[in-house]
Enzyme design. Sequence first.
Site, PDB file in Angstrom:
ATOM      1  N   GLU A  28      -1.870   7.583   7.419  1.00 49.99           N
ATOM      2  CA  GLU A  28      -2.638   8.571   6.668  1.00 49.99           C
ATOM      3  C   GLU A  28      -3.500   9.376   7.631  1.00 49.99           C
ATOM      4  O   GLU A  28      -3.937   8.860   8.668  1.00 49.99           O
ATOM      5  CB  GLU A  28      -3.567   7.885   5.657  1.00 49.99           C
ATOM      6  CG  GLU A  28      -2.862   7.122   4.569  1.00 49.99           C
ATOM      7  CD  GLU A  28      -3.828   6.360   3.678  1.00 49.99           C
ATOM      8  OE1 GLU A  28      -3.433   6.028   2.549  1.00 49.99           O
ATOM      9  OE2 GLU A  28      -4.965   6.078   4.120  1.00 49.99           O
ATOM     10  N   LYS A  60       0.812  -1.218   0.000  1.00 54.30           N
ATOM     11  CA  LYS A  60       0.000   0.000   0.000  1.00 54.30           C
ATOM     12  C   LYS A  60       0.843   1.265   0.000  1.00 54.30           C
ATOM     13  O   LYS A  60       0.431   2.298  -0.539  1.00 54.30           O
ATOM     14  CB  LYS A  60      -0.976  -0.028   1.175  1.00 54.30           C
ATOM     15  CG  LYS A  60      -2.005  -1.158   1.072  1.00 54.30           C
ATOM     16  CD  LYS A  60      -2.948  -1.148   2.246  1.00 54.30           C
ATOM     17  CE  LYS A  60      -4.000  -2.239   2.120  1.00 54.30           C
ATOM     18  NZ  LYS A  60      -3.454  -3.590   2.177  1.00 54.30           N
ATOM     19  N   ARG A 112      -7.771  -7.900  -7.961  1.00 55.90           N
ATOM     20  CA  ARG A 112      -8.568  -9.121  -8.094  1.00 55.90           C
ATOM     21  C   ARG A 112     -10.018  -8.723  -8.323  1.00 55.90           C
ATOM     22  O   ARG A 112     -10.358  -7.555  -8.292  1.00 55.90           O
ATOM     23  CB  ARG A 112      -8.473  -9.940  -6.802  1.00 55.90           C
ATOM     24  CG  ARG A 112      -8.835  -9.102  -5.566  1.00 55.90           C
ATOM     25  CD  ARG A 112      -8.914  -9.894  -4.300  1.00 55.90           C
ATOM     26  NE  ARG A 112      -8.976  -9.064  -3.111  1.00 55.90           N
ATOM     27  CZ  ARG A 112     -10.045  -8.449  -2.643  1.00 55.90           C
ATOM     28  NH1 ARG A 112     -11.186  -8.534  -3.304  1.00 55.90           N
ATOM     29  NH2 ARG A 112     -10.001  -7.736  -1.536  1.00 55.90           N
TER      30      ARG A 112
END
Length: 461
Positions: free
Chosen positions: A201, A117, A293
């Site tokens: 974040e 990420k 996916r």
Amino acid sequence: MALSKILVANRGEIAVRIIRAAKELGLKTVQAHSDADASSLAVQMADEAIEIGPATAKKSYLDIEAILAAAKKTGADAVHPGYGFLAENADFADAVESAGIAFIGPSGDVIRRMGDKAVAREVAKEADVPTVPGSDGVFEDFDRAKEQACAIGFPVMIKARAGGGGRGIRIAGNDGEFLALAPQAAAEAKAAFGDGGLYFEKVIERARHIEVQILGDGENFVHFYERECSLQRRRQKIWEEAPSTALSPQAREGLCASAVALAAAVSYRGAGTIEYLYDDKSGDYYFIEMNTRIQVEHPVTEAITGVDLLCEMIRIAGGEPLALRQSDIATHGHAIEARINAEDPANNFLPFPGCIEELRLPGGPGVRFDHMLYQGYQVPPYYDSLLGKLIVHAETRKKSIARLQRALEELDMGGMKTTAPLFRVLASDPDVRAGNVHTKWLEPWLESNAHKLEQQKGNLP
């Protein structure tokens, strides 16, 4: 290469879904299964089935060598990983391709880049896709990261760079909490994913979770508009819908264009989802991660666009170019998906593996139920509790909610406790009906509406 036989390296409702798509394309199917799933619906539906190990996922659905051996033994020329298990395992994708078998999904390199990420954030920045203010990649020095967090402003969300499902995540409200929680998150991530890397974040208050479905063949890329997944419990989605009630036409256009730009930046191949947080107050949106996916909630996109995403990703894996241009893709109406889990919502969502003593499925116009069930089926206790997904589609959101309520009344799984009663209550809630929800809305609602869930006991077995 033209495909002829697909090995399904997954279980449950997604295995059934893959088998149906493959058969519509005229392809043979092989269901890989653990001994606990020998009597599953997917095993019954596939052209062939092969056992790959015991009930424990680590020794079956997560065993790369066992799955490759099964593919070779049965002569499969492609593997579909579904979602979960090995679907976003770059080493698995590499191993499949190295064996001369098509992996129905992106390359291992792309999975590796976008699955990390922190790296994905940097890729997004380079593609001019907005990202949530946060750390400059993965941090190892907790004190230095704390100083960065102080400069950005609390609260911040500490996140594992690998994995998902809410693990390896902590919210720190101040610098002291940051230093206390970061080691916890790292340890949890290390235990769950084998990788303790963290980034952080800024927390967007009252954020909505909005994601864009994309499809690419490595050279051409399209989007299928957005889904909203803001109703979440413990960061797990339970109710998804499309389109979002929050976006203006301008915001939708910008959001979807940014998703296509990110897919192009990594030469994406297959079906994928770009996930964002949307700030209701400012109208700004921020990239948070990419899922490399097919998603659990893909049927709501199929409902509003009329495109079979599973068939498209299989075609691409077989070497066919993307069959759709952006101008070919339009939306119609509104769709909602409710995840029906084997859990008791009146008892803190306690898992409830058991026997499907009776089964009545909903039907009628605009109703779809993707599931793994049949009367007499014994739901095993070893895997995710998802039993099926109830998807409804109608001309408007109001009509879609009414259709959901009707379909829930028809659904009967005798002998089981499921989350169906939760959706009966949610579908009647004024905030839900008005679309006034966000990612932190559901958990306080569950506390204040526990009595309503208790009253639902007995309404659905």
